[in-house]
Design a protein around this motif. Structure first.
Motif, PDB file in Angstrom:
ATOM      1  N   ALA A  29      65.722 -28.483 -35.957  1.00  0.00           N
ATOM      2  CA  ALA A  29      65.685 -29.140 -37.268  1.00  0.00           C
ATOM      3  C   ALA A  29      66.967 -28.883 -38.045  1.00  0.00           C
ATOM      4  CB  ALA A  29      64.488 -28.641 -38.066  1.00  0.00           C
ATOM      5  N   ASP A  30      67.437 -29.934 -38.686  1.00  0.00           N
ATOM      6  CA  ASP A  30      68.634 -29.872 -39.519  1.00  0.00           C
ATOM      7  C   ASP A  30      68.206 -30.242 -40.937  1.00  0.00           C
ATOM      8  OD1 ASP A  30      71.027 -30.395 -40.901  1.00  0.00           O
ATOM      9  OD2 ASP A  30      72.026 -31.102 -39.086  1.00  0.00           O
ATOM     10  N   PRO A  31      67.788 -29.239 -41.733  1.00  0.00           N
ATOM     11  CA  PRO A  31      67.282 -29.521 -43.073  1.00  0.00           C
ATOM     12  C   PRO A  31      68.279 -30.272 -43.956  1.00  0.00           C
ATOM     13  CG  PRO A  31      66.797 -27.258 -42.456  1.00  0.00           C
ATOM     14  CD  PRO A  31      67.716 -27.809 -41.408  1.00  0.00           C
ATOM     15  N   ALA A  32      69.570 -29.987 -43.815  1.00  0.00           N
ATOM     16  CA  ALA A  32      70.573 -30.689 -44.622  1.00  0.00           C
ATOM     17  C   ALA A  32      70.611 -32.176 -44.269  1.00  0.00           C
ATOM     18  CB  ALA A  32      71.950 -30.065 -44.418  1.00  0.00           C
ATOM     19  N   LEU A  33      70.446 -32.494 -43.002  1.00  0.00           N
ATOM     20  CA  LEU A  33      70.410 -33.897 -42.575  1.00  0.00           C
ATOM     21  C   LEU A  33      69.169 -34.582 -43.136  1.00  0.00           C
ATOM     22  CD1 LEU A  33      71.452 -36.284 -40.866  1.00  0.00           C
ATOM     23  CD2 LEU A  33      70.113 -35.327 -38.963  1.00  0.00           C
ATOM     24  N   VAL A  34      68.039 -33.937 -43.022  1.00  0.00           N
ATOM     25  CA  VAL A  34      66.786 -34.505 -43.546  1.00  0.00           C
ATOM     26  C   VAL A  34      66.928 -34.794 -45.037  1.00  0.00           C
ATOM     27  CG1 VAL A  34      64.335 -34.054 -43.963  1.00  0.00           C
ATOM     28  CG2 VAL A  34      65.355 -33.470 -41.743  1.00  0.00           C
ATOM     29  N   LEU A  35      67.501 -33.851 -45.768  1.00  0.00           N
ATOM     30  CA  LEU A  35      67.706 -34.033 -47.198  1.00  0.00           C
ATOM     31  C   LEU A  35      68.675 -35.185 -47.475  1.00  0.00           C
ATOM     32  CD1 LEU A  35      67.096 -33.009 -50.054  1.00  0.00           C
ATOM     33  CD2 LEU A  35      69.018 -31.429 -49.800  1.00  0.00           C
ATOM     34  N   ALA A  36      69.764 -35.253 -46.720  1.00  0.00           N
ATOM     35  CA  ALA A  36      70.757 -36.311 -46.920  1.00  0.00           C
ATOM     36  C   ALA A  36      70.186 -37.701 -46.651  1.00  0.00           C
ATOM     37  CB  ALA A  36      71.970 -36.070 -46.025  1.00  0.00           C
ATOM     38  N   LEU A  37      69.190 -37.777 -45.780  1.00  0.00           N
ATOM     39  CA  LEU A  37      68.603 -39.073 -45.410  1.00  0.00           C
ATOM     40  C   LEU A  37      67.266 -39.332 -46.106  1.00  0.00           C
ATOM     41  CD1 LEU A  37      69.385 -39.049 -41.584  1.00  0.00           C
ATOM     42  CD2 LEU A  37      70.589 -40.314 -43.378  1.00  0.00           C
ATOM     43  N   ALA A  38      66.957 -38.574 -47.139  1.00  0.00           N
ATOM     44  CA  ALA A  38      65.655 -38.661 -47.802  1.00  0.00           C
ATOM     45  C   ALA A  38      65.338 -40.054 -48.340  1.00  0.00           C
ATOM     46  CB  ALA A  38      65.552 -37.631 -48.914  1.00  0.00           C
ATOM     47  N   GLU A  39      66.330 -40.796 -48.764  1.00  0.00           N
ATOM     48  CA  GLU A  39      66.116 -42.132 -49.322  1.00  0.00           C
ATOM     49  C   GLU A  39      66.446 -43.238 -48.324  1.00  0.00           C
ATOM     50  OE1 GLU A  39      64.732 -42.619 -52.349  1.00  0.00           O
ATOM     51  OE2 GLU A  39      64.550 -40.441 -52.443  1.00  0.00           O
ATOM     52  N   THR A  40      66.548 -42.881 -47.064  1.00  0.00           N
ATOM     53  CA  THR A  40      66.954 -43.807 -46.004  1.00  0.00           C
ATOM     54  C   THR A  40      65.794 -44.032 -45.043  1.00  0.00           C
ATOM     55  OG1 THR A  40      69.195 -42.934 -46.167  1.00  0.00           O
ATOM     56  CG2 THR A  40      68.670 -44.143 -44.166  1.00  0.00           C
ATOM     57  N   GLU A  41      65.709 -45.223 -44.501  1.00  0.00           N
ATOM     58  CA  GLU A  41      64.723 -45.459 -43.446  1.00  0.00           C
ATOM     59  C   GLU A  41      65.254 -44.830 -42.164  1.00  0.00           C
ATOM     60  OE1 GLU A  41      62.314 -48.849 -40.926  1.00  0.00           O
ATOM     61  OE2 GLU A  41      63.641 -49.506 -42.527  1.00  0.00           O
ATOM     62  N   VAL A  42      64.518 -43.848 -41.670  1.00  0.00           N
ATOM     63  CA  VAL A  42      64.910 -43.106 -40.482  1.00  0.00           C
ATOM     64  C   VAL A  42      63.989 -43.483 -39.328  1.00  0.00           C
ATOM     65  CG1 VAL A  42      65.010 -40.789 -39.483  1.00  0.00           C
ATOM     66  CG2 VAL A  42      65.886 -41.192 -41.786  1.00  0.00           C
ATOM     67  N   ILE A  43      64.589 -43.784 -38.188  1.00  0.00           N
ATOM     68  CA  ILE A  43      63.833 -44.053 -36.968  1.00  0.00           C
ATOM     69  C   ILE A  43      64.091 -42.883 -36.017  1.00  0.00           C
ATOM     70  CG2 ILE A  43      63.448 -45.641 -35.033  1.00  0.00           C
ATOM     71  CD1 ILE A  43      62.907 -46.929 -37.797  1.00  0.00           C
ATOM     72  N   PRO A  44      63.100 -41.984 -35.817  1.00  0.00           N
ATOM     73  CA  PRO A  44      63.295 -40.873 -34.883  1.00  0.00           C
ATOM     74  C   PRO A  44      63.337 -41.388 -33.448  1.00  0.00           C
ATOM     75  CG  PRO A  44      61.362 -40.522 -36.290  1.00  0.00           C
ATOM     76  CD  PRO A  44      61.800 -41.936 -36.472  1.00  0.00           C
ATOM     77  N   VAL A  45      64.275 -40.872 -32.662  1.00  0.00           N
ATOM     78  CA  VAL A  45      64.390 -41.285 -31.265  1.00  0.00           C
ATOM     79  C   VAL A  45      64.629 -40.069 -30.376  1.00  0.00           C
ATOM     80  CG1 VAL A  45      65.229 -43.613 -31.788  1.00  0.00           C
ATOM     81  CG2 VAL A  45      66.882 -41.782 -31.437  1.00  0.00           C
ATOM     82  N   CYS A  46      64.080 -40.113 -29.201  1.00  0.00           N
ATOM     83  CA  CYS A  46      64.396 -39.154 -28.144  1.00  0.00           C
ATOM     84  C   CYS A  46      64.596 -39.972 -26.876  1.00  0.00           C
ATOM     85  CB  CYS A  46      63.295 -38.118 -27.947  1.00  0.00           C
ATOM     86  SG  CYS A  46      63.707 -37.005 -26.571  1.00  0.00           S
ATOM     87  N   PRO A  47      65.836 -40.237 -26.507  1.00  0.00           N
ATOM     88  CA  PRO A  47      66.086 -41.056 -25.327  1.00  0.00           C
ATOM     89  C   PRO A  47      65.426 -40.517 -24.056  1.00  0.00           C
ATOM     90  CG  PRO A  47      68.110 -40.736 -26.554  1.00  0.00           C
ATOM     91  CD  PRO A  47      67.080 -39.833 -27.170  1.00  0.00           C
ATOM     92  N   GLU A  48      65.398 -39.200 -23.917  1.00  0.00           N
ATOM     93  CA  GLU A  48      64.799 -38.634 -22.714  1.00  0.00           C
ATOM     94  C   GLU A  48      63.314 -38.977 -22.636  1.00  0.00           C
ATOM     95  OE1 GLU A  48      66.893 -37.065 -24.775  1.00  0.00           O
ATOM     96  OE2 GLU A  48      68.268 -35.795 -23.635  1.00  0.00           O
TER      97      GLU A  48
END
Length: 152
Positions: A29-48
């Protein structure tokens, strides 16, 4: 995360969001990334996972070059036992691209150094913790289709 029509859509490695999908069963987990994207539509992906691999799984590295070469059939992704898992990595990359196109994503934030998600550097294929210049398979495919990729 909820959709916000005023913001861009961003693909994010599921492990960076804390999901336990890494080869060893963990997340990063990257809490700073989560915070930076708080107002953004995020699509979680795991290619594997999208390519059919399970968690946990043996670590894998690119052998013979980088992800672009894997897509061109000139290199491969092998796991620690020597098994060629390239087909799963290519299938996962195409599944991520399909999600990007479906959701209109123009940017991705992916896990650094990964044979799927690495951006600018990946492990050298010898399983000795050495890095070489290059992109992972998913990063290479997304870039081919004009999607901006950064790593964390």
């Amino acid at each position: 995360m909820e959709q916000n029509t005023n913001e861009e859509v961003v693909l994010v490695s599921a492990c960076l969001l804390g999901q336990p999908v890494r080869y060893n069963g963990g997340g990063c987990a990257d809490p700073a990334l989560v915070l930076a994207l708080a107002e953004t539509e995020v699509i979680p992906v795991c290619p594997e996972h999208l390519g059919g691999l399970l968690t946990p799984r043996l670590p894998a590295e690119l052998q013979g070059s980088d992800g672009a070469a894997v897509l061109n059939g000139c290199a491969r992704v092998c796991d620690l036992s020597g098994a060629d898992v390239s087909a799963a990595y290519v299938a996962g990359a195409h599944a991520v691209l399909a999600l990007a196109q479906q959701h209109g994503a123009t940017r991705a934030v992916l896990k650094q150094n990964s044979p799927s998600c690495g951006c600018g550097q990946v492990y050298d294929g010898g399983f000795h913790n050495r890095m070489v210049a290059g992109d992972g398979v998913t990063t290479a495919l997304l870039r081919r289709h004009g999607i901006k990729v950064e790593s964390r």
